[in-house]
Design a protein around this motif. Structure first.
Motif, mmCIF file in Angstrom:
data_model
loop_
_atom_site.group_PDB
_atom_site.id
_atom_site.type_symbol
_atom_site.label_atom_id
_atom_site.label_comp_id
_atom_site.label_asym_id
_atom_site.label_seq_id
_atom_site.Cartn_x
_atom_site.Cartn_y
_atom_site.Cartn_z
ATOM 1 N N SER A 1 -92.155 61.518 -33.704
ATOM 2 C CA SER A 1 -91.896 61.838 -35.257
ATOM 3 C C SER A 1 -93.021 61.333 -36.044
ATOM 4 N N ASP A 2 -93.169 62.105 -37.186
ATOM 5 C CA ASP A 2 -94.412 61.853 -37.955
ATOM 6 C C ASP A 2 -93.626 61.351 -39.597
ATOM 7 N N ALA A 3 -93.918 60.200 -39.768
ATOM 8 C CA ALA A 3 -93.330 59.528 -40.830
ATOM 9 C C ALA A 3 -93.837 59.887 -42.079
ATOM 10 N N ILE B 1 -92.966 48.064 -28.934
ATOM 11 C CA ILE B 1 -94.515 47.981 -28.984
ATOM 12 C C ILE B 1 -94.993 48.401 -30.415
ATOM 13 N N LEU B 2 -95.934 47.734 -30.809
ATOM 14 C CA LEU B 2 -96.852 48.048 -32.127
ATOM 15 C C LEU B 2 -97.987 48.699 -31.484
ATOM 16 N N THR B 3 -98.533 49.883 -32.356
ATOM 17 C CA THR B 3 -99.722 50.232 -31.880
ATOM 18 C C THR B 3 -100.575 50.428 -33.032
ATOM 19 N N VAL C 1 -83.036 55.435 -26.441
ATOM 20 C CA VAL C 1 -84.489 55.608 -25.684
ATOM 21 C C VAL C 1 -84.823 54.355 -25.181
ATOM 22 N N ASP C 2 -85.758 54.207 -24.009
ATOM 23 C CA ASP C 2 -85.900 52.918 -23.425
ATOM 24 C C ASP C 2 -86.766 52.213 -23.785
ATOM 25 N N VAL C 3 -87.728 52.933 -24.667
ATOM 26 C CA VAL C 3 -88.619 51.921 -25.200
ATOM 27 C C VAL C 3 -89.218 52.814 -26.687
ATOM 28 N N ILE C 4 -89.361 51.926 -27.741
ATOM 29 C CA ILE C 4 -89.683 52.393 -29.071
ATOM 30 C C ILE C 4 -91.068 51.764 -29.351
ATOM 31 N N ALA C 5 -92.047 52.829 -29.830
ATOM 32 C CA ALA C 5 -93.487 52.320 -30.467
ATOM 33 C C ALA C 5 -93.695 52.726 -31.537
ATOM 34 N N PHE C 6 -94.321 52.161 -32.370
ATOM 35 C CA PHE C 6 -94.734 52.891 -33.950
ATOM 36 C C PHE C 6 -95.948 52.132 -34.274
ATOM 37 N N SER C 7 -96.892 52.997 -35.400
ATOM 38 C CA SER C 7 -97.879 52.441 -35.953
ATOM 39 C C SER C 7 -97.230 52.108 -37.461
ATOM 40 N N PRO C 8 -96.916 50.953 -37.792
ATOM 41 C CA PRO C 8 -96.473 50.594 -39.084
ATOM 42 C C PRO C 8 -97.310 51.052 -40.402
ATOM 43 N N VAL C 9 -96.682 51.632 -41.045
ATOM 44 C CA VAL C 9 -97.465 52.055 -42.262
ATOM 45 C C VAL C 9 -97.919 51.189 -43.260
ATOM 46 N N VAL C 10 -97.011 49.802 -43.376
ATOM 47 C CA VAL C 10 -97.461 48.777 -43.911
ATOM 48 C C VAL C 10 -97.025 47.533 -43.151
ATOM 49 N N THR C 11 -97.719 46.372 -43.411
ATOM 50 C CA THR C 11 -97.355 45.188 -42.568
ATOM 51 C C THR C 11 -95.980 44.481 -42.864
ATOM 52 N N GLN D 1 -86.830 59.861 -15.739
ATOM 53 C CA GLN D 1 -87.963 59.423 -16.426
ATOM 54 C C GLN D 1 -87.628 58.402 -17.683
ATOM 55 N N ILE D 2 -88.738 57.731 -17.932
ATOM 56 C CA ILE D 2 -88.769 56.860 -19.120
ATOM 57 C C ILE D 2 -88.820 57.724 -20.143
ATOM 58 N N VAL D 3 -87.897 57.276 -21.407
ATOM 59 C CA VAL D 3 -88.175 57.890 -22.767
ATOM 60 C C VAL D 3 -88.530 56.923 -23.671
ATOM 61 N N LEU D 4 -89.841 57.399 -24.268
ATOM 62 C CA LEU D 4 -90.517 56.606 -25.428
ATOM 63 C C LEU D 4 -90.286 57.228 -26.699
ATOM 64 N N GLY D 5 -89.440 56.436 -27.613
ATOM 65 C CA GLY D 5 -89.708 57.073 -28.947
ATOM 66 C C GLY D 5 -90.918 56.562 -29.777
ATOM 67 N N PHE D 6 -91.605 57.324 -30.367
ATOM 68 C CA PHE D 6 -92.708 57.021 -31.162
ATOM 69 C C PHE D 6 -92.704 57.651 -32.583
ATOM 70 N N SER D 7 -92.977 56.723 -33.694
ATOM 71 C CA SER D 7 -92.980 57.107 -34.969
ATOM 72 C C SER D 7 -94.681 56.867 -35.432
ATOM 73 N N GLN D 8 -95.104 57.953 -35.546
ATOM 74 C CA GLN D 8 -96.396 57.748 -36.226
ATOM 75 C C GLN D 8 -96.649 57.725 -37.564
ATOM 76 N N VAL D 9 -97.331 57.141 -38.270
ATOM 77 C CA VAL D 9 -97.909 56.992 -39.608
ATOM 78 C C VAL D 9 -97.739 58.213 -40.442
ATOM 79 N N GLY D 10 -98.538 59.225 -39.893
ATOM 80 C CA GLY D 10 -98.573 60.524 -40.549
ATOM 81 C C GLY D 10 -99.995 61.214 -39.953
ATOM 82 N N ALA D 11 -100.430 62.047 -40.709
ATOM 83 C CA ALA D 11 -101.662 62.939 -40.174
ATOM 84 C C ALA D 11 -102.582 62.731 -41.301
#
Length: 326
Positions: free
Chosen positions: A72-74, A121-123, A93-103, A36-46
């Motif tokens: 992961s939670d940044a 991929i940026l989200t 990983v196959d694809v990386i996605a993250f929501s950038p803390v700053v621009t 299966q596809i593996v996606l690495g995702f880094s979230q801003v936080g909570a």
């Protein structure tokens, strides 16, 4: 524990593979045990209800799509996100996605991902890199449009009225795309009425507690506040606590505009404590997983994928609340 993705070099590739829950295929990229596809995702936080709903959407959509998610939670720190992304690269990983803390400040690590042949991929939030080849797509809202919608509503509310209207603004995280764009869109929209004046503007970091604290200082330093514009619901909800503690009635003595439309915000809107909310949907999971599958397959995707969003008045909030998903 914040970090589920720390990579131990000492164990070699086998240890890396075990930690990531992945195995190396013949092409040298990570894949799940069943390919299966593996996606690495880094979230801003909570930091807010919106972010919690966004995380839940991503996790649920990954499971439904059969994509193995390394999450992961940044904790709101850019250095943590950069570390996360480098960890994903090491794990192959196959694809990386993250929501950038700053621009700003992403070019170096994005180039590392590109050199490793891993699409990014940026989200939710954008980056200001001039090299758009460093990422495949950006999925999210148009934050400037959100600010514009907030400003246009306020202009209509005071159309034909005389006298200065004092506005205080609770900004999001300094340097973040939504804070920059929501401020710009709003300021541009209210220029048509010179009576609408932003008298104080300060960051509340998208947090409810900070929104309360900053609003307390606004109430102490500004003799007359007519309108509060908060860059998200959580800060607005914190500000409502401060307004009540000051003996004022939120929604009446001070009109309140917020952005997001999470359930707590919509509940306050339905109760008349907030006057207008511009929607920013956190439910990006399905769009993200579709895009992940496409880029993994080598299928061209749109560089900019917008989410569908609206606005809410008190009556619209009352109607929407019973079926609200977040």
């Amino acid at each position: 524990m914040r970090r589920t993705l720390s990579v131990a070099v000492l164990g070699g590739l086998l240890a890396v593979s075990a930690l990531a829950g992945c195995s190396k295929d013949d092409g040298g990229t990570a894949s799940g045990d069943d390919g299966q596809i593996v996606l690495g995702f880094s979230q801003v936080g909570a930091e807010s209800g919106w972010r919690t709903a966004n995380t839940e959407s991503i996790k649920a959509s990954a499971a439904a799509a059969g994509i193995k998610l390394q999450f992961s939670d940044a904790q709101g720190k850019q250095e943590n996100q950069i570390s996360d992304i480098r960890g994903f690269i090491t794990q192959k990983v196959d694809v990386i996605a993250f929501s950038p803390v700053v621009t700003s400040g992403w070019d170096a690590v994005l180039k590392e991902a590109k050199d490793a042949g891993i699409p990014v991929i940026l989200t939710d939030r954008a980056v200001d890199s001039t090299d758009t080849s460093l990422y495949e797509s950006f999925i999210g809202s148009d934050f400037k449009v959100e600010g514009t919608k907030a400003g246009e509503w306020l202009v209509k509310q005071f159309e034909g009225k005389t006298g200065d209207v004092n506005i205080v603004e609770l900004q999001g995280t300094t340097g973040s795309a939504p804070a920059i764009d929501r401020q710009t869109g709003f300021a541009d929209a209210i220029k048509v009425n010179p009576n609408l004046k932003i008298v104080k503007s300060q960051t509340g970091d998208f947090k409810r507690a900070d929104g309360k604290t900053v609003m307390e200082t606004f109430l102490q330093s500004v003799p007359k506040i007519d309108v509060l514009y908060a860059h998200n619901d959580d800060m607005g909800l914190g500000a409502i606590e401060a307004i009540k503690a000051a003996g004022k009635t939120p929604g009446k003595d001070i009109q309140i505009i917020t952005v997001d439309a999470v359930k707590d915000g919509m509940t306050a809107l339905a109760a008349g404590e907030i006057n207008f909310i511009v929607e920013c949907s956190p439910l990006l999971g399905d769009q993200l997983m579709e895009t992940v599958k496409a880029v993994k397959a080598g299928t061209p995707v749109e560089k900019r994928i917008l989410t569908k969003e609206g606005t809410f008045t008190q009556e619209e909030a009352k109607a929407a609340l019973p079926t609200r998903k977040y």
